[in-house]
Design a protein around this motif. Structure first.
Motif, mmCIF file in Angstrom:
data_model
loop_
_atom_site.group_PDB
_atom_site.id
_atom_site.type_symbol
_atom_site.label_atom_id
_atom_site.label_comp_id
_atom_site.label_asym_id
_atom_site.label_seq_id
_atom_site.Cartn_x
_atom_site.Cartn_y
_atom_site.Cartn_z
ATOM 1 N N LEU A 1 0.814 -1.229 0.000
ATOM 2 C CA LEU A 1 0.000 0.000 0.000
ATOM 3 C C LEU A 1 0.844 1.276 0.000
ATOM 4 O O LEU A 1 0.304 2.376 -0.069
ATOM 5 N N LEU A 2 2.167 1.116 0.070
ATOM 6 C CA LEU A 2 3.025 2.309 0.020
ATOM 7 C C LEU A 2 2.775 3.060 -1.288
ATOM 8 O O LEU A 2 2.783 2.464 -2.366
ATOM 9 N N GLY A 3 2.553 4.361 -1.194
ATOM 10 C CA GLY A 3 2.300 5.158 -2.400
ATOM 11 C C GLY A 3 0.853 5.102 -2.847
ATOM 12 O O GLY A 3 0.501 5.683 -3.863
ATOM 13 N N LYS A 4 0.002 4.396 -2.077
ATOM 14 C CA LYS A 4 -1.421 4.269 -2.462
ATOM 15 C C LYS A 4 -2.312 4.962 -1.436
ATOM 16 O O LYS A 4 -1.933 5.129 -0.280
ATOM 17 N N VAL A 5 -3.509 5.295 -1.891
ATOM 18 C CA VAL A 5 -4.516 5.844 -0.982
ATOM 19 C C VAL A 5 -5.434 4.695 -0.578
ATOM 20 O O VAL A 5 -5.918 3.956 -1.442
ATOM 21 N N ALA A 6 -5.642 4.510 0.730
ATOM 22 C CA ALA A 6 -6.521 3.435 1.194
ATOM 23 C C ALA A 6 -7.402 3.956 2.329
ATOM 24 O O ALA A 6 -6.999 4.868 3.058
ATOM 25 N N PRO A 7 -8.591 3.368 2.486
ATOM 26 C CA PRO A 7 -9.481 3.837 3.557
ATOM 27 C C PRO A 7 -9.026 3.338 4.924
ATOM 28 O O PRO A 7 -8.720 2.155 5.082
ATOM 29 N N VAL A 8 -8.982 4.240 5.869
ATOM 30 C CA VAL A 8 -8.516 3.897 7.216
ATOM 31 C C VAL A 8 -9.506 4.453 8.244
ATOM 32 O O VAL A 8 -9.913 5.613 8.141
ATOM 33 N N ARG A 9 -9.885 3.601 9.199
ATOM 34 C CA ARG A 9 -10.741 4.081 10.286
ATOM 35 C C ARG A 9 -9.847 4.657 11.375
ATOM 36 O O ARG A 9 -8.892 4.014 11.810
ATOM 37 N N VAL A 10 -10.130 5.878 11.778
ATOM 38 C CA VAL A 10 -9.317 6.516 12.814
ATOM 39 C C VAL A 10 -9.749 5.970 14.164
ATOM 40 O O VAL A 10 -10.927 6.007 14.527
ATOM 41 N N LEU A 11 -8.758 5.430 14.923
ATOM 42 C CA LEU A 11 -9.070 4.802 16.207
ATOM 43 C C LEU A 11 -8.748 5.701 17.398
ATOM 44 O O LEU A 11 -9.439 5.669 18.404
ATOM 45 N N ALA A 12 -7.661 6.460 17.284
ATOM 46 C CA ALA A 12 -7.240 7.246 18.453
ATOM 47 C C ALA A 12 -6.329 8.385 18.030
ATOM 48 O O ALA A 12 -5.755 8.372 16.938
ATOM 49 N N VAL A 13 -6.197 9.353 18.942
ATOM 50 C CA VAL A 13 -5.247 10.454 18.735
ATOM 51 C C VAL A 13 -4.062 10.173 19.644
ATOM 52 O O VAL A 13 -4.241 9.981 20.846
ATOM 53 N N THR A 14 -2.851 10.107 19.079
ATOM 54 C CA THR A 14 -1.657 9.913 19.905
ATOM 55 C C THR A 14 -0.929 11.261 19.959
ATOM 56 O O THR A 14 -1.310 12.185 19.235
ATOM 57 N N PRO A 15 0.125 11.416 20.762
ATOM 58 C CA PRO A 15 0.714 12.756 20.910
ATOM 59 C C PRO A 15 1.118 13.411 19.590
ATOM 60 O O PRO A 15 0.923 14.606 19.408
ATOM 61 N N ASN A 16 1.665 12.651 18.643
ATOM 62 C CA ASN A 16 2.114 13.302 17.415
ATOM 63 C C ASN A 16 1.397 12.864 16.165
ATOM 64 O O ASN A 16 1.773 13.264 15.067
ATOM 65 N N ARG B 1 -15.575 -0.243 0.856
ATOM 66 C CA ARG B 1 -17.014 -0.043 0.864
ATOM 67 C C ARG B 1 -17.456 0.870 2.021
ATOM 68 O O ARG B 1 -18.452 1.563 1.940
ATOM 69 N N GLY B 2 -16.645 0.843 3.105
ATOM 70 C CA GLY B 2 -17.084 1.558 4.303
ATOM 71 C C GLY B 2 -16.712 3.040 4.321
ATOM 72 O O GLY B 2 -16.993 3.708 5.296
ATOM 73 N N THR B 3 -16.091 3.569 3.268
ATOM 74 C CA THR B 3 -15.679 4.977 3.321
ATOM 75 C C THR B 3 -16.882 5.901 3.258
ATOM 76 O O THR B 3 -17.906 5.575 2.695
ATOM 77 N N GLU B 4 -16.678 7.073 3.855
ATOM 78 C CA GLU B 4 -17.755 8.056 3.831
ATOM 79 C C GLU B 4 -17.900 8.604 2.419
ATOM 80 O O GLU B 4 -16.920 8.635 1.682
ATOM 81 N N PRO B 5 -19.081 9.071 2.051
ATOM 82 C CA PRO B 5 -19.312 9.511 0.682
ATOM 83 C C PRO B 5 -18.278 10.551 0.227
ATOM 84 O O PRO B 5 -17.778 10.506 -0.874
ATOM 85 N N GLN B 6 -17.942 11.504 1.126
ATOM 86 C CA GLN B 6 -17.008 12.549 0.707
ATOM 87 C C GLN B 6 -15.589 12.018 0.584
ATOM 88 O O GLN B 6 -14.682 12.720 0.185
ATOM 89 N N ASP B 7 -15.381 10.755 0.988
ATOM 90 C CA ASP B 7 -14.043 10.188 0.927
ATOM 91 C C ASP B 7 -13.901 9.225 -0.245
ATOM 92 O O ASP B 7 -13.112 8.282 -0.200
ATOM 93 N N ALA B 8 -14.644 9.460 -1.280
ATOM 94 C CA ALA B 8 -14.613 8.575 -2.443
ATOM 95 C C ALA B 8 -13.223 8.501 -3.055
ATOM 96 O O ALA B 8 -12.898 7.560 -3.777
ATOM 97 N N GLU B 9 -12.380 9.492 -2.700
ATOM 98 C CA GLU B 9 -11.008 9.514 -3.204
ATOM 99 C C GLU B 9 -10.307 8.189 -2.941
ATOM 100 O O GLU B 9 -9.513 7.714 -3.744
ATOM 101 N N ALA B 10 -10.643 7.574 -1.772
ATOM 102 C CA ALA B 10 -9.966 6.331 -1.383
ATOM 103 C C ALA B 10 -10.169 5.245 -2.419
ATOM 104 O O ALA B 10 -9.280 4.423 -2.659
#
Ligand code: SAM
Ligand code: SF4
Length: 475
Positions: free
Chosen positions: A438-453, A463-472
């Motif tokens: 997937l390096l160099g590719k766009v893929a859908p990712v569910r955000v799980l948490a915010v870490t310090p950086n 299939r699970g991407t939000e409509p505005q995220d069709a870019e994935a």
């Protein structure tokens, strides 16, 4: 674009294995230290690319280097003092190096100080201004022939654009493309118009050709850079039209641009932000202050209300836009009320990211000799208050992403095995377990948490991407 701590490009600018080698010239080491802004990091990468055909390979320390380049920044702080203290340290390394060492000073301090540099630091062999990097090989040859120090601080920017673009080191997944240089706006606090020269745009055809070449080497994201990137023009075309043209290039999945000036935010660019899906929903638009009196004293050419109106138009065109800005506290004469107006503007906008600075007196600029310079302690206190507000806004922006599925462009392996690091459309760094394919590719990712950086996420079904995220889906 904002000055940060010095960035060393010795590793990142490592040239590709495929570049032309010239064994006859032997292997030599180059150490490049870039201070300051993205423009300097970009120029340092280009210099590494330009030097590779001469047999120079990046090394990690000055002690290993046959050539040391200090690529300086003049925007804030004690730039010249920093340079001379680095040169003081290099003196010993140069004396200790059996094979000799050539020392070059590049960038805005080189432009501002010129011949004064080798006079104060005789270890310096080459002084090269920001518009003359492409002549480095020539200057190295001249210095090697022992014709005294080689100095080039002319402004010849068009030639530089083209030579440096041609000699580019391994670009990776995301690359900067310079589209514009210099500045004619003369904000009263800023040295850029004096060190980088007048505003000049590179031609659309040269930018398109460079972007095509980058895409053919696997670059999926280009960030167009310039001191005032949205002042870019070619005939009747502005940055919006340029972005739309670049979006048509196969392989280019994402386009960003920085740094924009409020005065140059035209309708065509705002429309492109709303309509072109490859243009990422992120805008860095420096505000500097929320006080109209201070903005006028800074010669920014807009009021706080003008700035907020632009933000309103951008948000109407692209409701999910992430906003970023630059702010200066403690500009000469800034009162408590005027500083409060800056906090008010920040509250009114709501930023996803920002850079904030204490005003720094730059010799030769009008603000340096203005009365009522603000005491350091007052600047410190104002900066701390502004930064705590900006940090809270950034944290809130990131927290709101948790649970969402976003298209992420994976850029490099993470620190843990099986992990990749990428970026959301809103420019946050995100890590997730993902295959190297997937390096160099766009893929859908569910955000799980915010870490310090960064954000942490997990791969999601397309299939699970939000409509505005069709870019994935395109990735
Ligand atoms: N051209 C862009 C604009 O005007 O919006 C910004 C480019 S400037 C290189 C980057 C930032 O450095 C500015 O937005 C400003 O906040 C900051 N800066 C420039 N001169 C400064 C100074 N003398 N003191 C503190 N910050 C400064
Ligand atoms: Fe400096 Fe102002 Fe030009 Fe930005 S617009 S580079 S702050 S003079």
């Amino acid at each position: 674009m904002s000055a940060q701590d010095p960035i060393t490009t010795g590793i990142d600018a490592r040239p590709a294995a495929t570049e032309p080698a010239e064994p006859a010239r032997g292997r030599r080491g180059v150490f490049i230290k870039a201070y300051g802004c993205q423009m300097n990091v970009y120029d340092s990468e280009r210099m590494a690319g330009l030097l590779a055909p001469l047999g120079y390979r990046p090394v990690d320390t000055p002690a290993e280097a046959d050539l040391v380049v200090l690529n300086t920044c003049h925007i804030r702080e004690k730039a010249a003092e920093k340079l001379y203290s680095d040169l003081g340290r290099l003196k010993e390394a140069k004396a200790a190096r059996a094979g000799g060492m050539m020392v070059a000073v590049a960038g805005c301090v080189a432009q501002a100080e010129g011949a004064e540099i080798p006079r104060r630091a005789p270890i310096v062999d080459i002084v090269v201004g920001p518009q003359a990097y492409h002549r480095l090989p020539e200057l190295i040859a001249k210095a090697a022939r022992g014709k005294g120090e080689a100095l080039d601080t002319e402004f010849a920017v068009e030639e530089k654009f083209d030579v440096l673009a041609r000699d580019r080191a391994a670009p990776g997944v995301s690359a900067f493309v310079t589209v514009q240089e210099g500045c004619d706006k003369f904000c009263t606090f800023c040295v850029v118009p004096y060190t980088r020269g007048a505003e000049i745009s590179r031609s659309a055809s040269a930018i398109i050709a460079e972007t095509r070449a980058l895409a053919s080497k696997g670059v999926a994201e280009v960030t167009l850079i310039g001191q005032n990137v949205n002042a870019w023009r070619d005939g009747d075309k502005g940055l919006g039209a340029l972005c739309r043209a670049l979006a048509k290039i196969d392989g280019v999945e994402r386009i960003r641009f920085t740094t924009s000036h409020p005065r140059d935010m035209d309708d065509a660019l705002i429309e492109a932000l709303g309509e072109e899906p490859k243009l990422m929903p992120y805008l860095h638009l420096p505000a500097q202050s929320g006080s109209d009196r201070i903005l006028a004293a800074m010669n920014r050419g807009h009021t706080a209300a003008d700035y907020l109106k632009i933000i309103g138009r951008v948000r109407a065109a692209r409701p999910d836009i992430a906003l970023s800005g630059d702010f200066i506290v403690g500009f000469p004469g800034e009162t408590d009320e005027e500083f409060e107006a800056t906090l008010g503007l920040v509250r009114a906008v709501g930023y996803a990211a920002a850079f904030s600075f204490k005003y720094s007196r730059r010799p030769g600029t009008p603000a340096a000799s203005m009365p009522k310079q603000v005491a350091e302690a007052v600047k410190d206190e104002r900066l701390a208050r502004l930064q705590s507000l900006l940090t809270a806004q950034r944290d809130a922006f990131c927290a709101a992403l948790v649970g969402r599925t976003l298209p992420v462009l994976f850029e490099k392996p993470g620190r843990r095995p099986g992990q990749l690091i990428g970026r959301t459309p809103y420019l946050q760094s995100l890590h997730a377990s993902a295959p190297a394919s997937l390096l160099g590719k766009v893929a859908p990712v569910r955000v799980l948490a915010v870490t310090p950086n960064a954000l942490a996420g997990e791969l999601a079904e397309a299939r699970g991407t939000e409509p505005q995220d069709a870019e994935a889906a395109r990735g």
